[in-house]
Each structure stands twice: as structure tokens, then as C-alpha cells.
Scaffold this motif. Structure first.
Motif, PDB file in Angstrom:
ATOM      1  N   SER A 131      10.240   9.550   4.220  1.00  0.00           N
ATOM      2  CA  SER A 131      10.941   8.143   4.086  1.00  0.00           C
ATOM      3  C   SER A 131       9.809   7.082   4.172  1.00  0.00           C
ATOM      4  O   SER A 131      10.118   5.881   3.593  1.00  0.00           O
ATOM      5  CB  SER A 131      11.806   8.206   5.540  1.00  0.00           C
ATOM      6  OG  SER A 131      12.894   9.142   5.529  1.00  0.00           O
ATOM      7  N   THR A 132       8.811   7.399   4.732  1.00  0.00           N
ATOM      8  CA  THR A 132       7.586   6.277   4.870  1.00  0.00           C
ATOM      9  C   THR A 132       7.114   6.179   3.642  1.00  0.00           C
ATOM     10  O   THR A 132       7.087   4.805   3.186  1.00  0.00           O
ATOM     11  CB  THR A 132       6.460   6.761   5.732  1.00  0.00           C
ATOM     12  OG1 THR A 132       7.036   6.955   7.196  1.00  0.00           O
ATOM     13  CG2 THR A 132       5.593   5.866   5.966  1.00  0.00           C
ATOM     14  N   ARG A 145       9.742   3.988   1.626  1.00  0.00           N
ATOM     15  CA  ARG A 145       9.448   2.557   1.751  1.00  0.00           C
ATOM     16  C   ARG A 145       8.247   1.948   1.380  1.00  0.00           C
ATOM     17  O   ARG A 145       8.383   0.730   0.875  1.00  0.00           O
ATOM     18  CB  ARG A 145       9.463   2.329   3.234  1.00  0.00           C
ATOM     19  CG  ARG A 145      10.970   2.962   4.048  1.00  0.00           C
ATOM     20  CD  ARG A 145      11.086   2.288   5.289  1.00  0.00           C
ATOM     21  NE  ARG A 145      10.016   2.734   6.425  1.00  0.00           N
ATOM     22  CZ  ARG A 145      10.177   3.853   7.046  1.00  0.00           C
ATOM     23  NH1 ARG A 145      11.302   4.694   6.931  1.00  0.00           N
ATOM     24  NH2 ARG A 145       9.183   4.202   7.807  1.00  0.00           N
ATOM     25  N   ALA A 146       7.264   2.543   1.326  1.00  0.00           N
ATOM     26  CA  ALA A 146       6.017   1.987   0.698  1.00  0.00           C
ATOM     27  C   ALA A 146       6.231   1.874  -0.902  1.00  0.00           C
ATOM     28  O   ALA A 146       5.953   0.949  -1.653  1.00  0.00           O
ATOM     29  CB  ALA A 146       4.666   2.899   0.794  1.00  0.00           C
ATOM     30  N   LEU A 186      -1.139   6.274   4.087  1.00  0.00           N
ATOM     31  CA  LEU A 186       0.081   6.086   5.162  1.00  0.00           C
ATOM     32  C   LEU A 186      -0.081   6.797   6.449  1.00  0.00           C
ATOM     33  O   LEU A 186      -0.544   7.941   6.246  1.00  0.00           O
ATOM     34  CB  LEU A 186       1.447   6.168   4.248  1.00  0.00           C
ATOM     35  CG  LEU A 186       1.654   5.656   3.038  1.00  0.00           C
ATOM     36  CD1 LEU A 186       2.922   6.260   2.409  1.00  0.00           C
ATOM     37  CD2 LEU A 186       1.932   4.115   3.250  1.00  0.00           C
ATOM     38  N   GLU A 204       8.559  -1.896   1.075  1.00  0.00           N
ATOM     39  CA  GLU A 204       9.211  -2.395   2.250  1.00  0.00           C
ATOM     40  C   GLU A 204       8.332  -2.137   3.389  1.00  0.00           C
ATOM     41  O   GLU A 204       8.640  -2.286   4.592  1.00  0.00           O
ATOM     42  CB  GLU A 204      10.446  -1.887   2.447  1.00  0.00           C
ATOM     43  CG  GLU A 204      11.468  -2.071   1.335  1.00  0.00           C
ATOM     44  CD  GLU A 204      12.927  -1.354   1.636  1.00  0.00           C
ATOM     45  OE1 GLU A 204      12.959  -0.286   2.504  1.00  0.00           O
ATOM     46  OE2 GLU A 204      13.567  -1.329   0.772  1.00  0.00           O
ATOM     47  N   HIS A 205       7.125  -1.290   3.223  1.00  0.00           N
ATOM     48  CA  HIS A 205       6.238  -0.780   4.368  1.00  0.00           C
ATOM     49  C   HIS A 205       4.656  -1.122   3.680  1.00  0.00           C
ATOM     50  O   HIS A 205       4.448  -0.766   2.509  1.00  0.00           O
ATOM     51  CB  HIS A 205       6.357   0.656   4.316  1.00  0.00           C
ATOM     52  CG  HIS A 205       5.273   1.207   5.342  1.00  0.00           C
ATOM     53  ND1 HIS A 205       5.618   1.056   6.805  1.00  0.00           N
ATOM     54  CD2 HIS A 205       4.432   1.729   5.200  1.00  0.00           C
ATOM     55  CE1 HIS A 205       4.673   1.684   7.329  1.00  0.00           C
ATOM     56  NE2 HIS A 205       3.790   2.227   6.259  1.00  0.00           N
ATOM     57  N   GLU A 206       4.266  -1.827   4.647  1.00  0.00           N
ATOM     58  CA  GLU A 206       2.802  -2.297   4.219  1.00  0.00           C
ATOM     59  C   GLU A 206       2.012  -1.092   4.310  1.00  0.00           C
ATOM     60  O   GLU A 206       1.750  -0.467   5.495  1.00  0.00           O
ATOM     61  CB  GLU A 206       2.239  -3.446   4.797  1.00  0.00           C
ATOM     62  CG  GLU A 206       0.790  -3.820   4.578  1.00  0.00           C
ATOM     63  CD  GLU A 206       1.076  -4.620   2.938  1.00  0.00           C
ATOM     64  OE1 GLU A 206      -0.219  -4.489   2.497  1.00  0.00           O
ATOM     65  OE2 GLU A 206       2.017  -5.103   2.658  1.00  0.00           O
ATOM     66  N   PRO A 207       1.104  -0.437   3.353  1.00  0.00           N
ATOM     67  CA  PRO A 207       0.564   0.471   3.357  1.00  0.00           C
ATOM     68  C   PRO A 207      -0.789   0.256   4.244  1.00  0.00           C
ATOM     69  O   PRO A 207      -1.216  -0.649   4.190  1.00  0.00           O
ATOM     70  CB  PRO A 207      -0.032   1.236   2.146  1.00  0.00           C
ATOM     71  CG  PRO A 207      -0.050  -0.003   1.196  1.00  0.00           C
ATOM     72  CD  PRO A 207       1.078  -0.828   1.996  1.00  0.00           C
ATOM     73  N   GLU A 208      -1.218   1.200   5.085  1.00  0.00           N
ATOM     74  CA  GLU A 208      -2.564   1.219   5.712  1.00  0.00           C
ATOM     75  C   GLU A 208      -3.830   0.977   4.971  1.00  0.00           C
ATOM     76  O   GLU A 208      -5.044   0.524   5.347  1.00  0.00           O
ATOM     77  CB  GLU A 208      -2.878   2.283   6.802  1.00  0.00           C
ATOM     78  CG  GLU A 208      -2.196   2.303   8.021  1.00  0.00           C
ATOM     79  CD  GLU A 208      -0.598   2.433   7.751  1.00  0.00           C
ATOM     80  OE1 GLU A 208       0.145   1.830   8.539  1.00  0.00           O
ATOM     81  OE2 GLU A 208      -0.156   3.079   6.788  1.00  0.00           O
ATOM     82  N   SER A 232      18.240   3.820   1.965  1.00  0.00           N
ATOM     83  CA  SER A 232      17.506   4.427   3.121  1.00  0.00           C
ATOM     84  C   SER A 232      18.599   5.215   3.947  1.00  0.00           C
ATOM     85  O   SER A 232      19.874   5.057   3.790  1.00  0.00           O
ATOM     86  CB  SER A 232      16.856   3.095   3.909  1.00  0.00           C
ATOM     87  OG  SER A 232      17.882   2.240   4.379  1.00  0.00           O
TER      88      SER A 232
END
Length: 591
Positions: free
Chosen positions: A320-321, A324-325, A288, A329-333, A349
Motif C-alpha cells: 500500500s505504501t 501511495r508513492a 520507502l 500521495e506519499h513522499e518517499p524517503e 485505496s
């Protein structure tokens, strides 16, 4: 010496009476924590004490020449730079040579560029600037309204240590119960226009209030059960941690003699496993980023059924990131996040989705579910709203007329009514009063699912979770067997040698470093000594219990009884000394 005296003070806004014939005083050396429901009059009370709000009737008398420092919840900020706002007209050599100023800047504004315009700061940063400006000055009385807002765990620990080193009298409004225990010696509860006063910090307040209600034979069963569970949890901690007065201990212990533990971990895991299966959330080689900065790297970790994990780290470390992952809700790198097939996940959140302001709380809760079962009891949507502070007509108040704290409570309740089996909570205690926090803790105590909690509220974190993990800024997720204390010790060790901010210095991410009074090695040695002390106290407690049993069996043998009594008194004297040593060690570690 008496600093402030209130006599028969009353104040109302329209039909809402906030203070009714209130009389009390604030003396030198007083450290007062003010608690009560949101909207109950806490901020109004401290504004009256500070002399900024005139009461409708009664008298407020300040001692001659009293210097009052007042931190309000909301304030206007002038134009100019951070340095001009915080330091005023002080020359650099003047403030740089002042130990108090350096301590405040290091604790609250470490790494800041003092030439940054105030207009470019966020609301939280402005709040920290206002607190720094106040603490640089010398006063006779400090009045602080929610000083821990926008501070992380390190900042709160630093503030507690700093306030304890100051000589001023203190009146503080806060929902942070750990902070109340750390800095106060009196508690005022604002309720129904009255101010009920208790000796001691938050733990002592819980103890005394439970005892008052027991003696008054209160019949409100739900409130009694909440108070007893809270008291039972407090008493399970280290014997000296609560700074409670030693009064009526036997009577207090009788309150919790039959109180079960807040949650049966084995039963929760068994129940959660039947609903969730063995896989809940599984991460593999997770990467992330926040912009170009790596937050989490190569993370392989599993959240199991019934796991209750607290997540800590400095602001900007990626908490928070990561949530979300985990929520999808958050696409990981890089890497992957996999959910179990039976997972019903809810994510609270910090940025809450807005509800239609024209709708009513009861309507938006009932659209999720009309009834919910907690333990073996069934509750209606209306009953759950009442538990969360929406009483009577408040359930039909348009959402647009609710406060920020009320909207957050409503969002939390909507998520709970969906009966999730995995809960990801990002700062759920923001804007919640203590009474609502205890209700939420009671609900989560018996909730059987898996939980990951991010919170700066140390008391809530330690109460709700079973283990603590940290993002230390190295890309890894570290398990902390010693909990928040271990996290603070690691951070203090990492921050040895931190510099005081100077004009023109580059501004860091929101990492606010607290000064370390001891080296990392000294802190570790002190913590080991505290653990030895706690183990010895536990052994003394066990032996005391044995001695009481032996004395009961030797009631007719006066010689044997005298021997046992002498040993008991010796152990009690040793225990008192150990508790004092433990408290002294806590003070050396900065609270």
C-alpha cells in the motif's frame, strides 16, 4: 449419513424474502460453496443450516449429537488473552503435543504473542483468532462465513490445504473463487429466495450454469456474454485445474468456440500508447520506509503503457505504501517518482474517503460524468450503476443506508467514470460479491490503460493482470514469471523451520507463515514435473486435433480409420493419466 436436512424452509425480514420453500440436505463428505449477491441471503442460509437462526416456516433437522462449528462474519470476543481465547483450558504440554493445534497456530498465528490481550487486537486479528479457535476443535460439520476475510494469499492457500485434510463436512460462504475451486465439490447459488444447486466447485458451477442457460435459450444477452467470457478464461487454464466434472464437454466447448480472448494485448498497448505516450510512471532509486523499517530500497522501475501488474507480498511488506508513492500521495524517503505528461491517474485505496451520507448514488456518479464509452458502446451513469448492482430504487437510496460493500462499489464506479488511463487498485475486491466481481473484470478486460493491482483475491489477480511482482521483504521488487505459485513456493522455502507461537514470544509484523510440507528443492522439482506434464498435455491436444481431421478425411478407408481411432484412444488414456498426475502434484504442493 445425512447430517442436516431442510424441508420447505422460508424466512423473510419484513417485505424482503430471503428463503422461499427451500429443501435440501447436507451429507457426510459434502464440501459446499455458497455464492450469490450481497444481501441475497447467503449468511442467513448458513445460519439456518447451523441451527442459529429459526426459519419462519419449514423444518431444520440435525442428526443426533451433531457437532457444528460455525464461524460468523461478526461476533463478540471475551476479555482475556489470545491464548486463553484460542486454546481455552488446555495446558501448554497438551496443545504443544497436538499436531492439529500446532498446524493451526503455525498457519494462522505464527509469531504471535499468546499473552496479548484480545482487546488490543485489530478486527482482522480477532477474526483470525476466532478461525484458529474453531479449527483447533473437532466437528462433524464446519460452517464458515467468509473465512478468507483478512487473510493474505499465503493464509488462504494454507487454509485451503488445511480444510482439505480435514474429514468434516463443509459449508462455506466466500467471494474467493480460487478458494471455492480448491475446497468444494458442490456449489449452491442463493438467488431470489431459491437455492440452485450445482455439482463441482466454482469453475464447474460456471460451466454448468452456462450450459443450463444455453439449453434454456436465455435471452439476456449481457449476462450470457459475461458467462461465456468467464468460461472461456477458465478453459484456457491448465486442463486439470478446474476440478470440473466431465459432462457435456463438447456442448460446453461450442459455447466458447467463437469467443475472442478477454483482451487483445497488442491493441491495448497501441491504444494506451496513443493516449499515454511512452512514459507512464518512472521510479528512480526509490526508498520507502515504514517507521524505521526499510520497505523498498534503491528501486528503479518503469510502468509502461498497457502494463497490467499484480503486486503481492505479506501483510506489512509495503504494498500500500508503494501504491501511495506511485500515486504521488506519499513522499518517499529517497529517490523520485515521475509521471508522464498525459497521465490521468486514479487510486483506489483501502481507506475510502467518505461520501456525504445524505446524497444519492446516481447524484454522486453523475457529478463525475453522465455518460461513458466502453469499447464502442456508450453507457449512462444509471446504466453503469445497474451493472454495479444498484438497480431501480437503490440508485436513489441515501448513501448512509448503503452497506460497506455497496459504498466500495460506488467509489470504484466514480473512479471508472473519470476515465483514467492509469489505475492503482489496493484490494478492490473487498466486500464485493462474485457477480459484481465478474462485472468489474469484464470492464477491466477491455480497459486500455496501465494498471497496478494489490489483491489477496488470487482468482481476480490472475484474471486481470499479465504479470506478477512481489515485495519479498528484502527491499526489492521481484518479477515472478511463475506468478502466484512461484511466490508461494518462494515463501514456503523462506519459512522452512518456522516456530509455533508460544506464550511470551515477541509478536512479528503481520507475516503469517504457512507450514511447508516439502523442502524448497522438492517443490521446485515438483513444479518442473508439472510443467513437463502440461507441455505433454498440450502436445496431446494438438495431436488429437490432427487425428480428428485425418479421420474426417479417411471416412471411407475403414482400415486407416481403425488405426487412427486406436491412436486417438491411446492418447486420450494417456491424457487422463497425466491429468491425474497433475492433480496429485497440486495436492502435494498444498492445493
Amino acid at each position: 449419513m445425512n447430517l442436516v436436512n431442510l424441508a420447505d424452509v422460508s424466512l423473510a425480514y419484513g417485505p424482503l424474502v430471503l428463503l422461499r420453500d427451500v429443501s435440501f440436505g447436507v451429507d457426510e463428505g459434502d464440501r459446499v460453496g455458497v455464492v450469490g449477491r450481497n444481501g441475497g441471503g447467503k449468511s442467513t442460509l448458513v445460519s439456518v443450516v447451523a441451527g442459529l437462526t429459526e426459519p419462519d416456516s419449514g423444518r431444520v433437522v440435525h442428526s443426533r449429537g451433531l457437532r457444528v462449528g460455525f464461524l460468523q462474519q461478526s461476533d463478540s470476543y471475551p476479555e482475556g488473552t489470545v491464548g486463553e481465547f484460542v486454546l481455552g483450558e488446555r495446558a501448554e504440554h497438551e496443545w504443544a503435543g497436538d499436531a492439529r493445534v500446532r498446524d493451526v497456530l503455525r498457519g494462522l498465528l505464527s509469531g504471535w504473542d499468546l499473552d496479548t490481550p484480545m482487546a488490543g487486537l485489530s478486527g482482522g486479528e480477532r477474526r483470525r483468532s476466532a478461525l484458529a479457535r474453531l479449527l483447533i476443535e473437532t466437528h462433524d460439520l464446519l460452517v464458515l462465513d467468509e473465512p478468507t476475510n483478512h487473510l493474505d494469499i499465503e493464509g488462504i492457500a494454507w487454509l485451503a490445504g488445511h480444510v482439505n485434510r480435514r474429514k468434516e463436512a463443509l459449508v462455506v460462504v466466500t467471494h474467493d473463487r480460487w478458494f471455492l475451486d480448491a475446497v468444494t465439490n458442490q456449489t449452491w447459488e442463493v438467488v431470489d429466495g431459491r437455492v440452485e444447486r450445482y455439482e463441482g466447485g466454482y469453475a464447474a458451477y460456471v460451466l454448468a450454469k452456462a450450459e443450463r442457460e444455453r439449453l434454456a435459450a436465455a435471452t439476456e444477452e449481457r449476462r450470457q456474454n459475461l458467462m461465456r467470457k468467464e468460461l472461456a478464461w477458465l478453459r484456457r487454464g491448465p486442463p486439470a485445474r478446474t476440478s470440473k466434472p466431465k459432462f457435456r464437454v463438447e456442448a460446453a466447448n461450442s459455447l466458447i468456440a467463437d469467443e475472442p480472448p478477454p483482451r487483445n494485448t497488442v491493441e491495448l498497448v497501441r491504444f494506451a500508447s496513443s493516449r499515454l505516450g511512452k512514459t507512464v510512471i518512472d521510479t528512480r532509486n526509490l526508498l520507502l520506509k515504514g517507521g524505521e523499517r526499510v520497505l523498498v530500497e534503491n528501486l528503479t522501475w518503469q510502468l509502461g503503457p498497457g502494463d497490467r501488474v499484480g503486486l503481492v507480498g505479506v501483510n506489512g511488506s509495503g504494498k500500500s505504501t508503494l501504491l501511495r508513492a506511485l500515486a504521488g500521495e506519499h513522499e518517499p524517503e529517497g529517490g523520485s517518482v515521475r509521471h508522464g505528461k498525459t497521465v490521468n491517474l486514479a487510486h483506489l485505496s483501502q481507506g475510502l474517503a467518505e461520501l456525504d451520507g445524505r446524497r444519492r448514488p446516481l447524484e454522486v456518479v453523475e457529478e463525475v460524468r453522465r455518460h461513458v464509452t466502453i469499447g464502442k458502446k456508450e453507457f449512462s451513469a444509471s446504466q453503469m450503476l445497474e451493472r454495479f448492482g444498484f438497480r431501480g430504487e437503490r440508485q436513489w437510496t441515501p448513501i448512509s443506508d448503503l452497506s460497506g460493500g455497496e459504498r466500495r462499489r460506488l467509489q470504484m464506479l466514480r473512479l471508472l467514470m473519470g476515465e483514467p488511463n492509469v489505475f492503482l487498485l489496493d484490494e478492490p475486491t473487498n466486500d464485493l460479491d462474485i457477480e459484481t466481481l465478474t462485472e468489474l473484470e469484464d470492464l477491466l478486460d477491455g480497459w486500455p490503460g496501465a494498471l497496478v493491482l494489490v489483491s489477496h483475491d488470487r482468482y481476480f489477480l490472475e484474471r486481470i493482470t499479465d504479470r506478477v511482482m512481489a515485495l519479498m521483504g528484502d527491499g526489492a521488487l521481484s518479477l515472478l514469471p511463475g506468478g502466484v505459485d512461484e511466490y508461494l513456493a518462494r515463501r514456503a522455502g523462506a519459512d522452512d523451520g518456522g516456530e509455533v507461537p508460544v506464550a511470551g514470544a515477541g509478536k512479528e509484523s503481520e507475516d503469517r507463515r504457512a507450514p511447508a510440507g516439502l523442502s524448497a528443492a522438492e517443490q521446485r522439482a515438483l513444479q518442473k514435473e508439472m510443467q513437463r506434464t502440461e507441455r505433454r498435455i498440450d502436445r496431446i491436444d494438438a495431436r488429437e486435433s490432427e487425428l480428428h481431421d485425418l479421420m474426417a478425411g479417411a471416412a471411407d478407408d475403414y482400415t486407416r480409420l481403425a488405426e487412427l481411432d486406436a491412436e486417438l484412444k491411446s492418447l486420450q488414456s494417456e491424457k487422463d493419466g497425466l491429468e491425474q498426475d497433475w492433480l496429485a502434484s497440486v495436492e502435494k504442493l498444498g492445493g
